[in-house]
Design a protein around this motif. Structure first.
Motif, PDB file in Angstrom:
ATOM      1  N   ALA A 140      47.249  40.075  53.931  1.00  7.40           N
ATOM      2  CA  ALA A 140      47.305  38.681  53.479  1.00  7.40           C
ATOM      3  C   ALA A 140      46.123  37.885  54.030  1.00  7.40           C
ATOM      4  N   ALA A 141      45.761  38.135  55.287  1.00 10.81           N
ATOM      5  CA  ALA A 141      44.618  37.445  55.887  1.00 10.81           C
ATOM      6  C   ALA A 141      43.329  37.784  55.143  1.00 10.81           C
ATOM      7  N   CYS A 142      43.173  39.050  54.776  1.00 14.88           N
ATOM      8  CA  CYS A 142      41.969  39.476  54.060  1.00 14.88           C
ATOM      9  C   CYS A 142      41.904  38.879  52.654  1.00 14.88           C
ATOM     10  N   GLU A 143      43.063  38.645  52.055  1.00 16.37           N
ATOM     11  CA  GLU A 143      43.094  38.139  50.680  1.00 16.37           C
ATOM     12  C   GLU A 143      43.075  36.612  50.612  1.00 16.37           C
ATOM     13  N   LEU A 144      43.407  35.948  51.707  1.00 17.86           N
ATOM     14  CA  LEU A 144      43.530  34.496  51.698  1.00 17.86           C
ATOM     15  C   LEU A 144      42.291  33.763  51.171  1.00 17.86           C
ATOM     16  N   PRO A 145      41.060  34.112  51.598  1.00 19.62           N
ATOM     17  CA  PRO A 145      39.890  33.386  51.079  1.00 19.62           C
ATOM     18  C   PRO A 145      39.749  33.479  49.557  1.00 19.62           C
ATOM     19  N   PHE A 146      40.155  34.592  48.988  1.00 20.49           N
ATOM     20  CA  PHE A 146      40.068  34.758  47.535  1.00 20.49           C
ATOM     21  C   PHE A 146      41.128  33.923  46.829  1.00 20.49           C
ATOM     22  N   LEU A 147      42.307  33.831  47.436  1.00 20.37           N
ATOM     23  CA  LEU A 147      43.366  32.996  46.870  1.00 20.37           C
ATOM     24  C   LEU A 147      42.950  31.529  46.884  1.00 20.37           C
ATOM     25  N   ILE A 148      42.356  31.101  47.999  1.00 23.46           N
ATOM     26  CA  ILE A 148      41.921  29.703  48.122  1.00 23.46           C
ATOM     27  C   ILE A 148      40.881  29.365  47.059  1.00 23.46           C
ATOM     28  N   THR A 149      39.995  30.310  46.767  1.00 21.40           N
ATOM     29  CA  THR A 149      38.955  30.074  45.759  1.00 21.40           C
ATOM     30  C   THR A 149      39.410  30.508  44.368  1.00 21.40           C
TER      31      THR A 149
ATOM     32  N   ARG B 194      38.911  44.233  42.391  1.00 21.33           N
ATOM     33  CA  ARG B 194      38.658  42.833  42.006  1.00 21.33           C
ATOM     34  C   ARG B 194      39.775  42.271  41.127  1.00 21.33           C
ATOM     35  N   ARG B 195      40.990  42.379  41.642  1.00 20.09           N
ATOM     36  CA  ARG B 195      42.160  41.840  40.967  1.00 20.09           C
ATOM     37  C   ARG B 195      43.004  41.062  41.982  1.00 20.09           C
ATOM     38  N   PRO B 196      43.561  39.935  41.588  1.00 19.67           N
ATOM     39  CA  PRO B 196      44.449  39.194  42.500  1.00 19.67           C
ATOM     40  C   PRO B 196      45.649  40.041  42.905  1.00 19.67           C
ATOM     41  N   GLY B 197      45.963  40.017  44.188  1.00 19.34           N
ATOM     42  CA  GLY B 197      47.163  40.687  44.678  1.00 19.34           C
ATOM     43  C   GLY B 197      46.978  42.110  45.137  1.00 19.34           C
ATOM     44  N   VAL B 198      45.831  42.739  44.823  1.00 23.01           N
ATOM     45  CA  VAL B 198      45.686  44.150  45.167  1.00 23.01           C
ATOM     46  C   VAL B 198      45.583  44.370  46.678  1.00 23.01           C
ATOM     47  N   GLY B 199      45.068  43.371  47.404  1.00 19.81           N
ATOM     48  CA  GLY B 199      44.989  43.511  48.853  1.00 19.81           C
ATOM     49  C   GLY B 199      46.364  43.565  49.487  1.00 19.81           C
TER      50      GLY B 199
ATOM     51  N   THR C  30      47.072  46.764  35.793  1.00 21.45           N
ATOM     52  CA  THR C  30      47.276  47.909  34.920  1.00 21.45           C
ATOM     53  C   THR C  30      47.763  49.114  35.717  1.00 21.45           C
ATOM     54  N   THR C  31      48.200  50.129  35.003  1.00 21.05           N
ATOM     55  CA  THR C  31      48.647  51.358  35.660  1.00 21.05           C
ATOM     56  C   THR C  31      47.531  51.955  36.500  1.00 21.05           C
ATOM     57  N   ARG C  32      46.314  51.897  35.988  1.00 22.61           N
ATOM     58  CA  ARG C  32      45.168  52.419  36.735  1.00 22.61           C
ATOM     59  C   ARG C  32      44.970  51.675  38.048  1.00 22.61           C
ATOM     60  N   VAL C  33      45.092  50.358  37.987  1.00 19.19           N
ATOM     61  CA  VAL C  33      44.933  49.545  39.199  1.00 19.19           C
ATOM     62  C   VAL C  33      46.051  49.846  40.200  1.00 19.19           C
TER      63      VAL C  33
END
Length: 200
Positions: A120-129, A85-90, A30-33
């Motif tokens: 990308a490294a910080c977000e990778l574990p969330f992408l995997i799960t 807590r949204r995909p891609g924000v990292g 969203t715009t807020r995010v």
């Protein structure tokens, strides 16, 4: 290397990564995010610029400070992920931080790539799960991934092999501990912000 030659491929790569990440979730950005990502990215750029300047002063006196301060690169992406807590924000926050740092960085536009791979490294574990959980453990795993990537870069560039055994052990330990501690700090800050009503 010009800003255009580095920034354009970096933005293309980030766009591709974000497209893949977005497929893992149907939650819209969203715009807020997006504005929150921009704010965190800008603040992160200030933090990392100050850290880089501080490192220049400390490294000649205390070389391990380079690895300690490097952990701060995990903060913007971790804070964005823990808060929104949204995909891609990292990755998006990392891209914004890199772009904002470029005019003030001695490395020029290459700082964009550095910011992106840390994010990308910080977000990778969330992408995997598949972004089903937003636990502290996954943030810690992201810090570990970032630390291992940093060690791999040091080894590939020939920095790590030239060090003595004790220095190698210290480098590896700090390279992992620093981003892990930075990730924990980012999560703690996000929790405080969420209690005040800030966040997604």
């Amino acid at each position: 290397m010009s800003v255009r030659h580095v920034a354009a491929p970096a933005i293309d790569a980030a766009t591709t990564v974000l497209r893949v990440i977005r497929r893992a979730s149907r939650k819209p950005l969203t715009t807020r995010v997006l504005l929150s990502c921009a704010a965190i990215g800008a603040a992160g750029a200030v933090l990392l610029t100050v850290a880089n300047l501080t490192a220049k002063l400390l490294i000649p006196v205390f070389p391990p400070s380079a690895y300690i301060l490097a952990g701060l690169w995990a903060v913007p992406a971790t804070l964005a992920l823990a808060l929104l807590r949204r995909p891609g924000v990292g990755v998006l926050t990392g891209l914004i931080a890199g772009l904002a740092m470029t005019p003030f960085s001695p490395q020029g536009a290459s700082v964009i790539l550095a910011a992106l791979w840390w994010a990308a490294a910080c977000e990778l574990p969330f992408l995997i799960t598949r972004y089903r959980r937003w636990t502290l453990l996954l943030h810690v795993c992201g810090g570990i991934v970032a630390g291992l990537a940093s060690i791999a870069v040091s080894a590939a560039t020939g920095v790590l092999p030239t060090l003595g055994f004790s220095a190698q052990v210290l480098t590896v330990a700090l390279s992992i501990a620093a981003p892990v501690l930075a990730a924990i700090a980012g999560v703690a800050l996000a929790r405080r912000l969420r209690r005040t009503g800030v966040g997604g």
